[in-house]
Design a protein around this motif. Sequence first.
Motif, mmCIF file in Angstrom:
data_model
loop_
_atom_site.group_PDB
_atom_site.id
_atom_site.type_symbol
_atom_site.label_atom_id
_atom_site.label_comp_id
_atom_site.label_asym_id
_atom_site.label_seq_id
_atom_site.Cartn_x
_atom_site.Cartn_y
_atom_site.Cartn_z
ATOM 1 N N GLY A 1 0.809 -1.212 0.000
ATOM 2 C CA GLY A 1 0.000 0.000 0.000
ATOM 3 C C GLY A 1 0.845 1.267 0.000
ATOM 4 N N VAL A 2 0.170 2.380 -0.329
ATOM 5 C CA VAL A 2 0.859 3.646 -0.577
ATOM 6 C C VAL A 2 1.686 4.114 0.625
ATOM 7 C CG1 VAL A 2 0.527 6.090 -1.142
ATOM 8 C CG2 VAL A 2 -0.895 4.352 -2.256
ATOM 9 N N LEU A 3 1.088 4.057 1.799
ATOM 10 C CA LEU A 3 1.752 4.595 2.995
ATOM 11 C C LEU A 3 3.071 3.869 3.280
ATOM 12 C CD1 LEU A 3 0.840 6.788 5.053
ATOM 13 C CD2 LEU A 3 0.046 4.930 6.503
ATOM 14 N N LYS A 4 3.039 2.549 3.299
ATOM 15 C CA LYS A 4 4.255 1.769 3.599
ATOM 16 C C LYS A 4 5.274 1.903 2.466
ATOM 17 C CE LYS A 4 2.392 -1.756 6.724
ATOM 18 N NZ LYS A 4 0.940 -1.755 6.456
ATOM 19 N N GLU A 5 4.783 1.936 1.232
ATOM 20 C CA GLU A 5 5.708 2.070 0.099
ATOM 21 C C GLU A 5 6.435 3.419 0.150
ATOM 22 O OE1 GLU A 5 3.576 1.238 -3.558
ATOM 23 O OE2 GLU A 5 2.728 -0.588 -2.689
ATOM 24 N N HIS A 6 5.687 4.439 0.508
ATOM 25 C CA HIS A 6 6.269 5.783 0.642
ATOM 26 C C HIS A 6 7.387 5.781 1.691
ATOM 27 C CE1 HIS A 6 5.729 10.323 0.866
ATOM 28 N NE2 HIS A 6 6.454 10.061 1.940
ATOM 29 N N LEU A 7 7.063 5.278 2.865
ATOM 30 C CA LEU A 7 8.032 5.313 3.969
ATOM 31 C C LEU A 7 9.223 4.400 3.682
ATOM 32 C CD1 LEU A 7 5.468 5.392 6.909
ATOM 33 C CD2 LEU A 7 6.825 7.304 6.024
ATOM 34 N N TRP A 8 8.972 3.284 2.993
ATOM 35 C CA TRP A 8 10.073 2.392 2.617
ATOM 36 C C TRP A 8 11.089 3.138 1.741
ATOM 37 C CZ3 TRP A 8 11.635 -2.385 4.123
ATOM 38 C CH2 TRP A 8 12.663 -2.961 3.380
ATOM 39 N N THR A 9 10.569 3.919 0.800
ATOM 40 C CA THR A 9 11.458 4.657 -0.100
ATOM 41 C C THR A 9 12.273 5.700 0.664
ATOM 42 O OG1 THR A 9 9.822 4.362 -1.849
ATOM 43 C CG2 THR A 9 11.529 6.021 -2.236
ATOM 44 N N ARG A 10 11.663 6.336 1.654
ATOM 45 C CA ARG A 10 12.385 7.331 2.446
ATOM 46 C C ARG A 10 13.477 6.695 3.317
ATOM 47 N NH1 ARG A 10 11.377 11.439 -0.108
ATOM 48 N NH2 ARG A 10 9.492 12.675 0.066
ATOM 49 N N GLU A 11 13.323 5.398 3.627
ATOM 50 C CA GLU A 11 14.254 4.759 4.569
ATOM 51 C C GLU A 11 15.176 3.732 3.919
ATOM 52 O OE1 GLU A 11 11.547 3.192 7.469
ATOM 53 O OE2 GLU A 11 10.824 5.224 7.934
ATOM 54 N N ASN A 12 14.773 3.195 2.753
ATOM 55 C CA ASN A 12 15.546 2.111 2.145
ATOM 56 C C ASN A 12 15.791 2.426 0.674
ATOM 57 O OD1 ASN A 12 15.581 -0.019 4.434
ATOM 58 N ND2 ASN A 12 13.472 0.698 4.386
#
Lengths: 370, 121
Positions: free
Chosen positions: A37-48
């Motif tokens: 989903g959008v929220l987790k994908e967004h945060l994943w990109t910011r961190e990984n």
Amino acid sequence: MSDENLKTTPLNAAHIAAGARMVPFAGYSMPVQYKDGVLKEHLWTRENAGLFDVSHMGQARLRGVSPLSAFEEVTPGDFIGLKPGKQRYSVLLNKKGGIIDDLMAARPDDDGLFVVVNGACKDNDFKVIDDELAGQVRIERLEDRALLALQGPKAAEVLAQHAPDAAGMVFMDARAITAFGTDAIVSRSGYTGEDGYEISIPASEAERVWNTLLADERVKPIGLGARDSLRLEAGLPLYGHDVDETVSPVEADLAFSVSKKRRDARDFPGASRIAKELAEGVTRKRVGFVVLEGAPAREGAEIADEEGNVIGVVTSGGFSPSLGKPIGMGFVPPAYAELGSKLKVIVRGKAQTAEVTAMPFVPHRYVRKL
Amino acid sequence: MRFTKDHEWVVVEGDVATIGITAYAAEQLGDVVFVEVPEAGKSVKAGDNLAVVESVKAASDVYAPISGEVVEGNAALGDAPETVNDQPEGLGWFAKIKVANPAEVEALMDRAAYEDFLGTL
């Protein structure tokens, strides 16, 4: 457009296999999100590191006797001064100084200019360039190439394992190199505000490269939904939403794309309007805002002053996963564009307080030197 | 529990109906980041906008499955909108309505009919 008429990228089967939700976008069937989903994908990109299929975008080579100087006839950038190995952000301008599209143009090698434009605009863009520069440049559209974006703080260490020739690249460098064992055009850039790369590869190699990257536990596939929320947090305009053919680079807060040399020469389309705006100011300006309390103010929502007079419109808006609050962009008169100015954004009839905020909302993390 | 084709659910206790969205709807929406619930005292007719639920990408309306007067909106969703994803058919409810016409509840789908309906989507 019915689903049957949608084009697909070379990674269509890979998206479906990964559980993507596919939606129509720019004439293509594209992944809006995967299982996370959008929220987790967004945060994943910011961190990984997030991997995006952006193969719908238009890639082309512009070749000719002097393609760099020719390209200056349709853009306000200093392309004659673009050094080999470098890339520049620019805008394609109409005669009135309005933005036909925004784009990246690079010299990854000595083979003319390598240009990447927005998917929804590409047919028109290349027609405009062809019409305006007929006899000067020949456009070869690279429809047999896929384009991937690898974005996030771990992108560099991931790419290093597959593209030793990318070592030493900094933000806005572009190189034609061997990567993943194939011929690639790699730029250290992207549209998320993170460090990262855009990687052009032959379509026939796309699925192999995609799967190679996803085999790395630091990398996950990221859909268009998170691509949009990431670029919004990065303060980057989205063509067709924040910018259109009526908007000038000065109004769009993209005046940096009008180079010093060209400002002095005034030799680009719409130069008289743009020079006047630079000297005397504009009547509307793109600003960022945070909604202090209430719902996200999305595209099309009215912006009002504190007395309730409508003064502008929201052009992009949503919830910022990184900040945990609603953010947006819109156009307001310059008197309201000062940082800290209070605005009202009208959502479902309710006037909610918003505040003009510096962009990017989330700091860029481009690697400008090693 | 009764259901609509717009993926709302209704549970009636006494003369008060609690209304929410189904697990299917919550999954389709994705991560809920903002919820707007109605205030007590608001009168709604079946099919009226009752609440708004927003994901990162988009805002969606929640419709009143039945008519009546709102007795309570779920204020807890203001601080914890993610409850709609975590417990859509429980603590993630949106509003309680005083039932105006019990026949409207009876006319809604039961779970078996709703699941058959989902199978057609």
